[in-house]
Design a protein around this motif. Structure first.
Motif, PDB file in Angstrom:
ATOM      1  N   PHE A   8       0.844  -1.205   0.000  1.00  0.00           N
ATOM      2  CA  PHE A   8       0.000   0.000   0.000  1.00  0.00           C
ATOM      3  C   PHE A   8       0.875   1.249   0.000  1.00  0.00           C
ATOM      4  O   PHE A   8       0.658   2.184  -0.783  1.00  0.00           O
ATOM      5  CB  PHE A   8      -0.920  -0.016   1.221  1.00  0.00           C
ATOM      6  N   HIS A   9       1.880   1.262   0.874  1.00  0.00           N
ATOM      7  CA  HIS A   9       2.780   2.413   0.973  1.00  0.00           C
ATOM      8  C   HIS A   9       3.537   2.632  -0.337  1.00  0.00           C
ATOM      9  O   HIS A   9       3.670   3.778  -0.802  1.00  0.00           O
ATOM     10  CB  HIS A   9       3.764   2.189   2.121  1.00  0.00           C
ATOM     11  N   ALA A  10       4.028   1.554  -0.933  1.00  0.00           N
ATOM     12  CA  ALA A  10       4.788   1.678  -2.180  1.00  0.00           C
ATOM     13  C   ALA A  10       3.924   2.234  -3.311  1.00  0.00           C
ATOM     14  O   ALA A  10       4.389   3.039  -4.129  1.00  0.00           O
ATOM     15  CB  ALA A  10       5.366   0.320  -2.575  1.00  0.00           C
ATOM     16  N   LEU A  11       2.648   1.823  -3.335  1.00  0.00           N
ATOM     17  CA  LEU A  11       1.748   2.357  -4.363  1.00  0.00           C
ATOM     18  C   LEU A  11       1.478   3.840  -4.147  1.00  0.00           C
ATOM     19  O   LEU A  11       1.375   4.609  -5.113  1.00  0.00           O
ATOM     20  CB  LEU A  11       0.442   1.574  -4.365  1.00  0.00           C
ATOM     21  N   GLN A  12       1.342   4.247  -2.893  1.00  0.00           N
ATOM     22  CA  GLN A  12       1.137   5.673  -2.627  1.00  0.00           C
ATOM     23  C   GLN A  12       2.388   6.474  -2.994  1.00  0.00           C
ATOM     24  O   GLN A  12       2.311   7.586  -3.511  1.00  0.00           O
ATOM     25  CB  GLN A  12       0.796   5.903  -1.140  1.00  0.00           C
ATOM     26  N   GLN A  13       3.541   5.875  -2.740  1.00  0.00           N
ATOM     27  CA  GLN A  13       4.806   6.574  -2.977  1.00  0.00           C
ATOM     28  C   GLN A  13       5.171   6.618  -4.458  1.00  0.00           C
ATOM     29  O   GLN A  13       5.610   7.661  -4.970  1.00  0.00           O
ATOM     30  CB  GLN A  13       5.914   5.862  -2.189  1.00  0.00           C
ATOM     31  N   ASN A  14       4.994   5.502  -5.171  1.00  0.00           N
ATOM     32  CA  ASN A  14       5.480   5.387  -6.555  1.00  0.00           C
ATOM     33  C   ASN A  14       4.389   5.056  -7.560  1.00  0.00           C
ATOM     34  O   ASN A  14       4.691   4.666  -8.695  1.00  0.00           O
ATOM     35  CB  ASN A  14       6.577   4.324  -6.648  1.00  0.00           C
ATOM     36  N   GLY A  15       3.132   5.216  -7.165  1.00  0.00           N
ATOM     37  CA  GLY A  15       2.037   4.882  -8.065  1.00  0.00           C
ATOM     38  C   GLY A  15       2.053   5.678  -9.356  1.00  0.00           C
ATOM     39  O   GLY A  15       1.791   5.133 -10.440  1.00  0.00           O
ATOM     40  N   GLU A  16       2.400   6.963  -9.257  1.00  0.00           N
ATOM     41  CA  GLU A  16       2.437   7.790 -10.462  1.00  0.00           C
ATOM     42  C   GLU A  16       3.595   7.391 -11.371  1.00  0.00           C
ATOM     43  O   GLU A  16       3.463   7.404 -12.596  1.00  0.00           O
ATOM     44  CB  GLU A  16       2.546   9.271 -10.074  1.00  0.00           C
ATOM     45  N   VAL A  17       4.732   7.038 -10.779  1.00  0.00           N
ATOM     46  CA  VAL A  17       5.864   6.561 -11.581  1.00  0.00           C
ATOM     47  C   VAL A  17       5.464   5.297 -12.334  1.00  0.00           C
ATOM     48  O   VAL A  17       5.725   5.151 -13.545  1.00  0.00           O
ATOM     49  CB  VAL A  17       7.081   6.280 -10.677  1.00  0.00           C
ATOM     50  N   LEU A  18       4.813   4.381 -11.623  1.00  0.00           N
ATOM     51  CA  LEU A  18       4.361   3.132 -12.240  1.00  0.00           C
ATOM     52  C   LEU A  18       3.374   3.421 -13.372  1.00  0.00           C
ATOM     53  O   LEU A  18       3.465   2.836 -14.460  1.00  0.00           O
ATOM     54  CB  LEU A  18       3.726   2.239 -11.174  1.00  0.00           C
ATOM     55  N   ALA A  19       2.434   4.334 -13.127  1.00  0.00           N
ATOM     56  CA  ALA A  19       1.425   4.649 -14.140  1.00  0.00           C
ATOM     57  C   ALA A  19       2.058   5.214 -15.406  1.00  0.00           C
ATOM     58  O   ALA A  19       1.663   4.857 -16.525  1.00  0.00           O
ATOM     59  CB  ALA A  19       0.412   5.634 -13.552  1.00  0.00           C
ATOM     60  N   ARG A  20       3.025   6.104 -15.247  1.00  0.00           N
ATOM     61  CA  ARG A  20       3.675   6.686 -16.423  1.00  0.00           C
ATOM     62  C   ARG A  20       4.441   5.631 -17.214  1.00  0.00           C
ATOM     63  O   ARG A  20       4.499   5.689 -18.452  1.00  0.00           O
ATOM     64  CB  ARG A  20       4.632   7.809 -16.000  1.00  0.00           C
ATOM     65  N   ARG A  21       5.015   4.663 -16.516  1.00  0.00           N
ATOM     66  CA  ARG A  21       5.826   3.656 -17.192  1.00  0.00           C
ATOM     67  C   ARG A  21       4.996   2.609 -17.918  1.00  0.00           C
ATOM     68  O   ARG A  21       5.426   2.081 -18.947  1.00  0.00           O
ATOM     69  CB  ARG A  21       6.767   2.983 -16.185  1.00  0.00           C
TER      70      ARG A  21
END
Length: 440
Positions: free
Chosen positions: A19-32
């Protein structure tokens, strides 16, 4: 940008890390990947239980079915552990056609074939990168990176608890109970610690790696497993004098070269503490870290090293699987090539008694002339050669240690010879034996 909703079952150490990782890097993941993954619900045992990372109450429920069966949930993570409720959760999600991401090596070990069949039957996928070696992408490497290789050998330090204990014992000359107690205080070992120190956690992981390496499911019941309870500081000291380090290894080794497709490939699949050359890169893996050494027929030797457990390392692997699952859903890839293809008769897991290895043996013997001759006679009758002998000076009393390095011999022959030696009146404790792996 497409949006997919994630339903999480499990919000403890690993779940809160995801959950924390998605909040922290969710936008990075989405762009990739071009897909935004957003958490919809998280099923937990108790809403107010402490967590390494907080999860807002608006996401929480104690009803896992409310998560898995929600028609607005597109992806499901199973992060609860165990093999009972977890099995029901995963099967329920797969039967609804929802991709499942799991970190549960025990579940895969116990029910892997059933789960993969259900995924195939319902046109979806089961992802499991986080089930072996935490943040090390070894599943993806074996399944995708080495897809054009025959895997000749794989040696894994896949249990951080055991590696921490052996590292501390060697470094500080501390005994096993002392280091185990410290590992438990620091949270590196469970209470009780049996799953780790008796090798069963490594057995689950090694079975998954072996199945990937050879393309057919290898159940835990066919994997020889031994833990580290018998290792002492004395063994580590003498091993070092001989140029070796003792590590708990998961071993997957091809033993023959089939002449035709009709001949079975013979493989060794084992977990045990072994002497490995101190100059080898695996010997330098310290503390709670994991490493997997893979030898492919095309790529040659490769090494994967990193954090093997913990909320953040495991969360990284779960995010990797979430990215794959999201892309599969977005692109309509309902079914990939299955990871494990049942090919009856093509793979033979060789029984341990037939495996040929060198051995390190420690005996506690009466200090008098003729003892070595009696021991050597037993090995001679078994056609087992002795490569070297160490009888260290400085030990006082009637009983002293005797260290033997044996030439290659079948495991069963060594076991039977040591049983005979253990019954000799001049031997005052059960023989201790560790196999030697050259890794060459």
């Amino acid at each position: 940008m497409d949006v997919l909703n994630l339903g999480m079952v499990g919000g403890g150490t690993v779940g809160s890390g995801v959950f924390h990782a998605l909040q922290q890097n969710g936008e990075v993941l989405a762009r990739r990947i071009g897909v935004r993954i957003q958490v919809r619900k998280v099923a937990v045992k108790a809403v107010d239980e402490p967590r390494p990372y907080p999860i807002p109450h608006r996401f929480l429920t104690t009803d896992w079915r409310a998560v898995v069966e929600d028609p607005e949930v597109h992806l499901v993570t199973e992060l609860v552990g165990g093999t009972t409720v977890a099995r029901t959760i995963v099967l329920t999600a797969l039967r609804l056609g929802k991709p499942v991401i799991t970190a549960n090596k025990a579940l895969l070990s116990a029910h892997g074939p059933e789960l993969f069949r259900e995924a195939e039957r319902h046109g979806t996928n089961l992802y499991y990168e986080a089930s072996v070696c935490g943040g090390i992408p070894i599943i993806k490497a074996l399944r995708e990176g080495f897809v054009g290789n025959r895997i000749r050998a794989l040696y894994g330090i896949v249990n951080g608890t055991c590696n921490y204990i052996l590292t501390r014992m060697a470094r500080d000359r501390a005994d096993f109970p002392t280091v185990l107690a410290e590992a438990q205080r620091q949270g590196y070992a469970e209470t009780p610690p049996d799953l780790d120190i008796d090798g069963h956690d490594a057995q689950h992981k090694t079975g998954i790696l072996a199945s990937l390496a050879h393309g057919t499911w290898i159940p835990a019941s066919r994997i020889n497993v031994e833990g580290i309870r018998s290792v002492t500081p004395l063994d580590l000291e003498f091993a070092a004098q001989l140029g070796y380090t003792i590590k708990l290894l998961g071993i997957v080794k091809q033993l023959n070269a089939p002449e035709s497709d009709e001949d079975p490939t013979e493989v060794q699949v084992s977990v045990y503490p072994a002497l490995i050359p101190s100059a080898h890169v695996l010997a330098g893996v310290q503390g709670v870290f994991n490493a997997v050494f893979v030898r492919g027929d095309v790529v040659g030797d490769t090494l994967f090293y990193g954090q093997g457990a913990g909320k953040d390392a495991t969360a990284s692997a779960v995010l990797s699987d979430l990215a794959d699952a999201a892309l599969d859903v977005r692109l309509g890839t309902r079914r990939r090539r299955p990871a494990f293809v049942e090919v009856p008769g093509r793979i033979r897991v060789v029984p341990m008694d037939e495996i040929v290895t060198r051995s390190f043996v420690r005996l506690s013997v009466v200090d008098r002339p003729g003892v070595l001759a009696r021991i050597a006679a037993v090995f001679g009758q078994a056609k087992i050669g002795i490569a070297s002998v160490i009888q260290p000076e400085g030990h006082t009393g009637e009983v002293v240690p005797l260290i033997l390095m044996l030439h290659e011999a079948p495991d069963g022959a060594v076991r039977k010879a040591l049983a005979r030696i253990g019954r000799l009146p001049v031997v005052k404790a059960p023989p201790v034996r560790f196999r030697v792996e050259s890794l060459s």
